[in-house]
Structure formats: C-alpha cells, structure tokens
Design a protein around this motif. Structure first.
Motif, PDB file in Angstrom:
ATOM      1  N   THR A 115     -26.151   6.167 -86.510  1.00  0.00           N
ATOM      2  CA  THR A 115     -26.449   5.013 -87.365  1.00  0.00           C
ATOM      3  C   THR A 115     -26.907   5.502 -88.741  1.00  0.00           C
ATOM      4  OG1 THR A 115     -27.241   3.870 -85.387  1.00  0.00           O
ATOM      5  CG2 THR A 115     -27.759   2.856 -87.512  1.00  0.00           C
ATOM      6  N   VAL A 116     -26.190   5.091 -89.779  1.00  0.00           N
ATOM      7  CA  VAL A 116     -26.615   5.483 -91.126  1.00  0.00           C
ATOM      8  C   VAL A 116     -27.256   4.325 -91.880  1.00  0.00           C
ATOM      9  CG1 VAL A 116     -24.946   7.362 -91.405  1.00  0.00           C
ATOM     10  CG2 VAL A 116     -24.325   5.036 -92.135  1.00  0.00           C
ATOM     11  N   GLY A 117     -27.040   3.108 -91.373  1.00  0.00           N
ATOM     12  CA  GLY A 117     -27.618   2.000 -92.115  1.00  0.00           C
ATOM     13  C   GLY A 117     -27.659   0.711 -91.323  1.00  0.00           C
ATOM     14  N   ILE A 118     -28.479  -0.203 -91.832  1.00  0.00           N
ATOM     15  CA  ILE A 118     -28.486  -1.576 -91.315  1.00  0.00           C
ATOM     16  C   ILE A 118     -28.382  -2.489 -92.527  1.00  0.00           C
ATOM     17  CG2 ILE A 118     -31.046  -1.547 -91.179  1.00  0.00           C
ATOM     18  CD1 ILE A 118     -30.727  -3.656 -88.896  1.00  0.00           C
ATOM     19  N   LEU A 119     -27.515  -3.486 -92.410  1.00  0.00           N
ATOM     20  CA  LEU A 119     -27.288  -4.374 -93.545  1.00  0.00           C
ATOM     21  C   LEU A 119     -28.023  -5.689 -93.285  1.00  0.00           C
ATOM     22  CD1 LEU A 119     -23.718  -4.788 -95.084  1.00  0.00           C
ATOM     23  CD2 LEU A 119     -25.721  -6.116 -95.696  1.00  0.00           C
ATOM     24  N   LEU A 120     -29.037  -5.950 -94.072  1.00  0.00           N
ATOM     25  CA  LEU A 120     -29.829  -7.171 -93.886  1.00  0.00           C
ATOM     26  C   LEU A 120     -29.499  -8.165 -94.995  1.00  0.00           C
ATOM     27  CD1 LEU A 120     -33.292  -5.593 -92.973  1.00  0.00           C
ATOM     28  CD2 LEU A 120     -31.578  -6.544 -91.405  1.00  0.00           C
ATOM     29  N   ASN A 121     -29.486  -9.433 -94.640  1.00  0.00           N
ATOM     30  CA  ASN A 121     -29.158 -10.481 -95.605  1.00  0.00           C
ATOM     31  C   ASN A 121     -29.974 -11.734 -95.287  1.00  0.00           C
ATOM     32  OD1 ASN A 121     -26.434 -12.806 -95.968  1.00  0.00           O
ATOM     33  ND2 ASN A 121     -27.710 -12.051 -97.591  1.00  0.00           N
ATOM     34  N   SER A 122     -31.181 -11.749 -95.819  1.00  0.00           N
ATOM     35  CA  SER A 122     -32.047 -12.920 -95.635  1.00  0.00           C
ATOM     36  C   SER A 122     -32.477 -13.409 -97.012  1.00  0.00           C
ATOM     37  CB  SER A 122     -33.281 -12.550 -94.806  1.00  0.00           C
ATOM     38  OG  SER A 122     -34.178 -13.650 -94.733  1.00  0.00           O
ATOM     39  N   PRO A 123     -32.284 -14.700 -97.283  1.00  0.00           N
ATOM     40  CA  PRO A 123     -31.586 -15.742 -96.535  1.00  0.00           C
ATOM     41  C   PRO A 123     -30.112 -15.376 -96.321  1.00  0.00           C
ATOM     42  CG  PRO A 123     -32.880 -16.707 -98.305  1.00  0.00           C
ATOM     43  CD  PRO A 123     -32.917 -15.237 -98.515  1.00  0.00           C
ATOM     44  N   SER A 124     -29.576 -15.940 -95.238  1.00  0.00           N
ATOM     45  CA  SER A 124     -28.269 -15.497 -94.763  1.00  0.00           C
ATOM     46  C   SER A 124     -27.118 -16.420 -95.152  1.00  0.00           C
ATOM     47  CB  SER A 124     -28.324 -15.406 -93.237  1.00  0.00           C
ATOM     48  OG  SER A 124     -27.052 -15.596 -92.673  1.00  0.00           O
ATOM     49  N   ASN A 125     -26.050 -15.780 -95.572  1.00  0.00           N
ATOM     50  CA  ASN A 125     -24.736 -16.401 -95.620  1.00  0.00           C
ATOM     51  C   ASN A 125     -24.025 -15.871 -94.375  1.00  0.00           C
ATOM     52  OD1 ASN A 125     -22.105 -17.170 -96.122  1.00  0.00           O
ATOM     53  ND2 ASN A 125     -21.855 -15.970 -97.992  1.00  0.00           N
ATOM     54  N   PRO A 126     -23.585 -16.651 -93.432  1.00  0.00           N
ATOM     55  CA  PRO A 126     -23.333 -18.091 -93.463  1.00  0.00           C
ATOM     56  C   PRO A 126     -24.376 -18.946 -92.748  1.00  0.00           C
ATOM     57  CG  PRO A 126     -22.274 -17.182 -91.535  1.00  0.00           C
ATOM     58  CD  PRO A 126     -23.030 -16.052 -92.193  1.00  0.00           C
ATOM     59  N   CYS A 127     -25.455 -18.331 -92.213  1.00  0.00           N
ATOM     60  CA  CYS A 127     -26.300 -19.083 -91.276  1.00  0.00           C
ATOM     61  C   CYS A 127     -27.188 -20.113 -91.975  1.00  0.00           C
ATOM     62  CB  CYS A 127     -27.165 -18.125 -90.464  1.00  0.00           C
ATOM     63  SG  CYS A 127     -26.193 -16.845 -89.653  1.00  0.00           S
ATOM     64  N   GLY A 128     -27.476 -19.876 -93.266  1.00  0.00           N
ATOM     65  CA  GLY A 128     -28.370 -20.798 -93.960  1.00  0.00           C
ATOM     66  C   GLY A 128     -29.795 -20.703 -93.452  1.00  0.00           C
ATOM     67  N   ILE A 129     -30.170 -19.519 -92.983  1.00  0.00           N
ATOM     68  CA  ILE A 129     -31.549 -19.352 -92.499  1.00  0.00           C
ATOM     69  C   ILE A 129     -32.176 -18.138 -93.182  1.00  0.00           C
ATOM     70  CG2 ILE A 129     -31.200 -20.472 -90.258  1.00  0.00           C
ATOM     71  CD1 ILE A 129     -31.502 -16.766 -90.240  1.00  0.00           C
ATOM     72  N   ALA A 130     -33.500 -18.237 -93.361  1.00  0.00           N
ATOM     73  CA  ALA A 130     -34.262 -17.097 -93.868  1.00  0.00           C
ATOM     74  C   ALA A 130     -35.133 -16.594 -92.726  1.00  0.00           C
ATOM     75  CB  ALA A 130     -35.121 -17.529 -95.040  1.00  0.00           C
ATOM     76  N   TYR A 131     -35.246 -15.290 -92.590  1.00  0.00           N
ATOM     77  CA  TYR A 131     -36.114 -14.737 -91.544  1.00  0.00           C
ATOM     78  C   TYR A 131     -37.580 -14.956 -91.916  1.00  0.00           C
ATOM     79  CZ  TYR A 131     -32.530 -12.086 -88.992  1.00  0.00           C
ATOM     80  OH  TYR A 131     -31.461 -11.718 -88.217  1.00  0.00           O
ATOM     81  N   PRO A 132     -38.408 -15.322 -90.946  1.00  0.00           N
ATOM     82  CA  PRO A 132     -39.854 -15.296 -91.210  1.00  0.00           C
ATOM     83  C   PRO A 132     -40.256 -13.851 -91.516  1.00  0.00           C
ATOM     84  CG  PRO A 132     -39.388 -16.350 -89.092  1.00  0.00           C
ATOM     85  CD  PRO A 132     -38.106 -15.745 -89.574  1.00  0.00           C
ATOM     86  N   VAL A 133     -41.216 -13.675 -92.414  1.00  0.00           N
ATOM     87  CA  VAL A 133     -41.603 -12.328 -92.850  1.00  0.00           C
ATOM     88  C   VAL A 133     -41.951 -11.440 -91.651  1.00  0.00           C
ATOM     89  CG1 VAL A 133     -43.302 -11.028 -94.186  1.00  0.00           C
ATOM     90  CG2 VAL A 133     -42.394 -13.173 -95.088  1.00  0.00           C
ATOM     91  N   GLU A 134     -42.657 -12.004 -90.665  1.00  0.00           N
ATOM     92  CA  GLU A 134     -43.095 -11.136 -89.546  1.00  0.00           C
ATOM     93  C   GLU A 134     -41.903 -10.627 -88.732  1.00  0.00           C
ATOM     94  OE1 GLU A 134     -44.100 -14.194 -90.178  1.00  0.00           O
ATOM     95  OE2 GLU A 134     -43.775 -15.463 -88.422  1.00  0.00           O
ATOM     96  N   GLU A 135     -40.824 -11.392 -88.670  1.00  0.00           N
ATOM     97  CA  GLU A 135     -39.647 -10.909 -87.921  1.00  0.00           C
ATOM     98  C   GLU A 135     -38.935  -9.790 -88.686  1.00  0.00           C
ATOM     99  OE1 GLU A 135     -37.057 -13.927 -86.303  1.00  0.00           O
ATOM    100  OE2 GLU A 135     -38.778 -15.173 -85.746  1.00  0.00           O
TER     101      GLU A 135
END
Ligand code: PMP
Ligand code: GLU
Length: 418
Positions: A175-195
């Motif tokens: 594993t060289v990376g993880i791609l995070l996208n918050s708020p998310s396209n297409p889900c329309g959700i933002a992760y709570p900070v603690e998550e």
C-alpha cells in the motif's frame, strides 16, 4: 489527384485504450445534446455550481488581462497566489506548508492525476486504497499511473462512510497511499472529524502509506443537517503531515469550474516532493493562466462572504432534496450533509419495467430510461465503485425550481415502474 489516406497501424497506448471515459462528463454531454435539440432536460448530472463566479474575482482577472498580464509565469504559479494558498492552508486547515511547497494546477483533477503518478511506481504492484463510492476519475487515474485500486466499500447503513477497521484490514506492504475525499463526491456526505481521526490513527502506524486528501468540497459542509459538523484536514495531523498531499481548488467553493484552477501542497521530504512535482508539471503543462493569479488572491483574501452565501443555498437544497426523496417509493437515501450530491439506492427498482417497456437491470438502464422517458439527467452509479451499481447520483447544484421539477419527474418515473 488527392492522395488516398493510409490507415495507421499504430495502436493507442493500451492503458489509455482500456480506460473508460468519464461518466460524469458523458452524462453532461448527452444532456447538453438533448437540450440543444429543444428537449426540456433537468440536469442533475454534472457537479458544477450554478452560481456565477463572484464579481470581485472576475474583476481581478479582467484588470490583470487589461494590464497585459498575458505571459508565462513560474510553473507553480505567481508567488503572491502561492502565498495566499499557503496562508489559507496554514490558518484554516492547520497544515504546516510553506508557500514554496504549493503548486497551482489546471484544476484539482490534474493535481490528483499527477500526485498519483508521483506516488505509484508502475510494475511494483503498488496499491492505493480507495473508499467507495468514490468519484469516477479516481480508479482510472490510479490504474493509468500503474497502480492497483483497492476499493473499500462504505455501507449505506453507515452513511457510505468506511470505518478505520475496514481501512486497517486492507493495508499491505504494497500500500502506497489512501485517497480520502471528505466531503465526498458522489455520496454527499462529510466524515465526522473523529471518524477521519480514527482512519488517521490507522495510517499513522504504517509509514509506507501516504494520504492523498482531495478537499475540493471542503467549504460545502452542512451543520444545518448534522449539528456540529466541520471539516478536518489529515495534513494537519503532526504524525501524517509529512506524508499527506492535500489537493483543493477554486472550482466548487468559488463557482469557478471553467477557470480550471486547482492546487496541491505538501511539506513532504522538506519540500523535496513538491520540487519533483513542479518538475513534472513543468514538462507537462507549465503554469495556469497568468491573469488568473490575482483572481486566486482575491478569492482567498476577500471571498468568504460569497462562499458562505453559496454554502447556505446548497444547505437549503440538500434539505429540500432529502425531504422530497424520502417520500418516493423504491428509493432509499442518506441525508446529504456535504458537497452537492445525493446518492439514492435504487435496488427496489431492479427487475421492474418502464411504461415504454425498458427493463431496469442496473443503474445505467435506470439513468438512460429516466433521461429518455422523463428528461432528467443523473449519473448512474456503476463508475463510482463496485458497491455503487445500484445507486444514482443526483447533483443538486441547480436552482430550487429545477430541483422541484426534476424530483417530481423522478417520483413519477419510479412510481410508474411495474
Ligand atoms: N475532485 C473531486 C472529488 C471532484 O468532484 C472534482 C470534480 N470537479 C475534482 C476533483 C476536479 O475538480 P476541478 O478539476 O474542476 O478542480
Ligand atoms: N467533478 C464533477 C462531477 O463529478 C465535474 C465533472 C468531472 O470532472 O467529473 O460531476
């Protein structure tokens, strides 16, 4: 006599030939073609704010053009624009980045694409973890760069969010990376900070894993839907700051999609990572339009009130869309609290037939029938990830009358299925 053309025998690079076209852009083109034929299409396809770019931002570019700012500039952009971005990232996001560690790119899309090229060594079996459902371009770009895309599905029940445990379970030595996208396209959700912090805790234990954080929807978070919700940048975590690459841009927050302005920043390797990135950019595209530089400064310095005005409108639309969707049969949806998308599940429509006799056997068939029979453009879920084959994406970046009209048609469509 004209010479007869000899067909080429040279095939296109197979990685490009294999790559799918962008589903979001394809739907947008199809809806535009129907509109040009006079069809009254409601466009829930493209993710693009309907607002115009704020006047003071336009004025800054116009002044620059009129004063003759029409020449090449340094590849990563003018110093004052890079300083404005670095200042924003330090003050608003807590990311310890110097202005020399920022580059302005042709859209956030180019920044994501090139960051993946920087991270992935082709032929080495490099893996990039992608929480899904995810934007249609990520997987093709990971694969084009020579990586393997490891999808981790966020369940509908968990509001499309992946858990830290799910991430931990797929990390390997490759594993060289993880791609995070918050708020998310297409889900329309933002992760709570603690998550997000829990995911950061997992990544912190694996020094071979970089974080690519696409924060293009950062400003579009709706505490009106989820009280207390706010944005958090993984690059601000001292354990991760040196291996987090942050991507953002002007497109969504400032309604500047057509300007093609994104940026990338990381303090990784004491600035060495960005030096390499700028070298790559210098060979590929060079600087973005020179007269856009003062517009970036203006947006980041004086644009907050305009951003807030648009954010409030998107928050109202998010609430309106969810209120309407929950009344519709055969659709289930998660309330959107970020970006401008809703991503309803259409499983209950599978196997049913439209009044014109079309079988709904997937999201693609659903979207095509909805467009052909009710003139509403949505993006089918398939290209947002394996887990999204039974979802459609509704972009509510359009006015409330359009939203009302499009959702009424959607309601009639799902009700009419037999
Ligand atoms: N990331 C995400 C998640 C997106 O939805 C988009 C779509 N515009 C982009 C990046 C690219 O944005 P742009 O190239 O317009 O800056
Ligand atoms: N990102 C937007 C979307 O998802 C714009 C189109 C694209 O670049 O994908 O609709």
């Amino acid at each position: 006599m004209p010479t007869l053309a000899v067909p080429t025998t040279v095939p296109v690079n197979s990685s490009i030939a294999r790559m799918k076209e962008s589903a979001t852009l394809a739907v947008t083109a199809r809806a535009a073609a129907l509109k040009a034929q006079g069809v009254d299409v409601v466009g829930f396809g493209v993710g693009e704010p309907d607002f115009d770019t704020p006047a003071s931002i336009k004025a800054a570019a116009i002044r620059a053009l009129e004063s003759g700012r029409t020449k090449y500039e340094p590849t990563p952009g003018a110093a004052d624009a890079r300083k404005a971005i670095a200042n924003k990232l330090q003050v608003e996001n807590g990311i310890p980045v110097q202005w020399q560690q920022v580059s302005i790119t042709c859209g956030a899309k180019y920044a994501v694409a090139m960051a993946l090229h920087m991270l992935i060594e082709p032929g080495r079996g490099d893996e990039v973890i992608l929480p899904t459902p995810a934007w249609v371009s990520y997987r093709p770009l990971i694969e084009l760069a020579g990586g393997r895309c490891i999808e981790v599905a966020g369940s509908f029940e968990n509001g499309f969010r992946v858990t830290a445990e799910q991430v931990a379970a797929v990390i390997t030595p490759r594993t060289v990376g993880i791609l995070l996208n918050s708020p998310s396209n297409p889900c329309g959700i933002a992760y709570p900070v603690e998550e997000l912090r829990a995911i950061a805790d997992v990544v912190a234990d694996h020094p071979q894993v970089c974080v690519l954080s696409d924060e293009i929807y950062e400003k579009l978070v709706y505490p009106e839907v989820t009280p207390g919700l706010s944005h958090w940048s993984p690059g601000s975590d001292p354990r991760l700051s040196d291996r987090t690459i942050t991507v953002n841009g002007m497109s969504k927050a400032y309604a500047m999609t057509g300007w093609r302005l994104g940026y990338i920043a990381t303090p990784a390797n004491g600035g060495g990572w960005m030096k390499e990135f700028i070298k790559l950019q210098g060979q590929q595209t060079n600087n973005v339009s020179s007269f856009a530089m003062p517009a970036i400064v203006e947006a980041l310095t004086n644009g907050a009130a305009d951003v807030e005005r648009m954010r409030e409108a998107f928050a109202r639309r998010a609430i309106l869309v969810h209120q309407r969707l929950v009344t519709m049969p055969r659709l289930s949806s998660v309330a959107s609290n970020g970006a401008f998308y809703s991503f309803p599940d259409i499983s209950a429509c599978m196997g049913l037939t439209t009044p014109r006799g079309r079988l709904i056997d997937g999201a693609q068939a659903f979207a095509e029938a909805l467009l052909d029979e009710h003139a509403v453009a949505v993006v089918p879920g398939e290209d947002f990830g394996e887990c999204a084959r039974r979802n459609i994406r509704i972009s509510f970046a359009c006015g409330e009358p359009q939203i009302e009209k499009g959702l009424s048609r959607l309601g009639e469509f799902v009700t009419s299925l037999r």
